[in-house]
Design a protein around this motif. Sequence first.
Motif, short mmCIF file in Angstrom:
data_model
loop_
_atom_site.label_atom_id
_atom_site.label_comp_id
_atom_site.label_asym_id
_atom_site.label_seq_id
_atom_site.Cartn_x
_atom_site.Cartn_y
_atom_site.Cartn_z
N ASP A 64 4.54 -9.33 8.23
CA ASP A 64 4.93 -9.01 9.61
C ASP A 64 6.32 -8.40 9.78
O ASP A 64 6.68 -8.03 10.88
CB ASP A 64 4.83 -10.27 10.48
N ASP A 65 7.12 -8.31 8.73
CA ASP A 65 8.49 -7.82 8.89
C ASP A 65 8.63 -6.31 8.78
O ASP A 65 9.71 -5.77 8.97
CB ASP A 65 9.43 -8.50 7.91
N GLY A 66 7.55 -5.59 8.48
CA GLY A 66 7.59 -4.13 8.45
C GLY A 66 8.35 -3.53 7.28
O GLY A 66 8.86 -2.41 7.40
N ASN A 67 8.43 -4.23 6.16
CA ASN A 67 9.15 -3.68 5.01
C ASN A 67 8.45 -2.45 4.46
O ASN A 67 7.25 -2.45 4.25
CB ASN A 67 9.26 -4.73 3.89
N SER A 68 9.25 -1.41 4.23
CA SER A 68 8.74 -0.22 3.55
C SER A 68 9.82 0.31 2.62
O SER A 68 11.01 0.06 2.82
CB SER A 68 8.27 0.84 4.54
N TYR A 69 9.38 1.06 1.60
CA TYR A 69 10.25 1.49 0.52
C TYR A 69 9.90 2.91 0.09
O TYR A 69 8.76 3.34 0.20
CB TYR A 69 10.09 0.56 -0.70
N ASN A 70 10.88 3.61 -0.44
CA ASN A 70 10.68 4.95 -1.00
C ASN A 70 10.29 4.78 -2.46
O ASN A 70 11.04 4.18 -3.23
CB ASN A 70 11.98 5.74 -0.87
N ILE A 71 9.13 5.30 -2.87
CA ILE A 71 8.67 5.11 -4.24
C ILE A 71 9.28 6.09 -5.24
O ILE A 71 8.97 6.04 -6.42
CB ILE A 71 7.12 5.13 -4.35
N VAL A 72 10.15 6.97 -4.78
CA VAL A 72 10.90 7.84 -5.69
C VAL A 72 12.21 7.14 -6.08
O VAL A 72 12.58 7.09 -7.25
CB VAL A 72 11.18 9.22 -5.07
N THR B 86 0.87 -1.17 0.00
CA THR B 86 0.00 0.00 0.00
C THR B 86 0.91 1.23 0.00
O THR B 86 2.07 1.14 0.40
CB THR B 86 -0.91 0.02 1.24
N VAL B 87 0.39 2.35 -0.46
CA VAL B 87 1.21 3.55 -0.59
C VAL B 87 0.56 4.70 0.17
O VAL B 87 -0.64 4.94 0.07
CB VAL B 87 1.40 3.94 -2.07
N GLU B 88 1.41 5.38 0.95
CA GLU B 88 1.00 6.62 1.61
C GLU B 88 2.14 7.61 1.45
O GLU B 88 3.27 7.34 1.86
CB GLU B 88 0.72 6.37 3.09
N GLY B 89 1.85 8.74 0.82
CA GLY B 89 2.90 9.71 0.52
C GLY B 89 3.89 9.11 -0.45
O GLY B 89 3.50 8.64 -1.51
N ILE B 90 5.17 9.09 -0.08
CA ILE B 90 6.18 8.47 -0.95
C ILE B 90 6.69 7.14 -0.38
O ILE B 90 7.74 6.66 -0.77
CB ILE B 90 7.37 9.42 -1.23
N THR B 91 5.91 6.55 0.52
CA THR B 91 6.31 5.30 1.16
C THR B 91 5.33 4.19 0.81
O THR B 91 4.12 4.34 0.99
CB THR B 91 6.38 5.47 2.69
N SER B 92 5.89 3.08 0.31
CA SER B 92 5.07 1.89 0.09
C SER B 92 5.40 0.90 1.21
O SER B 92 6.55 0.79 1.63
CB SER B 92 5.33 1.27 -1.28
N THR B 93 4.37 0.22 1.69
CA THR B 93 4.54 -0.67 2.84
C THR B 93 3.92 -2.03 2.53
O THR B 93 2.81 -2.11 2.01
CB THR B 93 3.85 -0.08 4.08
N CYS B 94 4.65 -3.05 2.89
CA CYS B 94 4.20 -4.43 2.76
C CYS B 94 3.33 -4.77 3.98
O CYS B 94 3.59 -4.29 5.08
CB CYS B 94 5.44 -5.32 2.70
#
Length: 147
Positions: free
Chosen positions: A110-118, A99-107
């Motif tokens: 349970d491991d809390g992975n998140s990524y910068n979509i830029v 899912t995406v909020e702002g410039i962060t996508s999150t899995c």
Amino acid sequence: MKKYMKNSIFLLQIFLILSCSSDDRSDNNQFLPPSSINYQINLNLPQFNPLKFPGNHLIDRTENGSIKGIIIYNIDDSQYSAFELSDPNHSPNDCSTQTVEGITSTCECDDGNSYNIVTGQQTSGEGQFGLRRYNIRRDGNTLFITN
């Protein structure tokens, strides 16, 4: 002596050919199967209206060759980023869609992975892979997305 020079030149040419890198961007990610993306988005269509404005993103889940869909982000009207929607540090499953909020996508796993979509870089969680990047360019009111 001439034969030695010809052999040396031949070996040098072979070495140069083999040492050239290709543009094949194999990401060697064992979690994500290969995908083949080659499609266009017409920004004049109403469903793509958010991509006309810098700072907006859109998630495209159409049959476009991706695994789970594509995250597209308008950086500044001339630069866009496009990434696979499936978390690159999980085999595709029920929780690997981001899912995406702002410039962060999150899995949702349970491991809390998140990524910068830029940039595609991982910002938190576990794993060794950043987001799978797709090539994207704008020509007029059309976005071309390929890999």
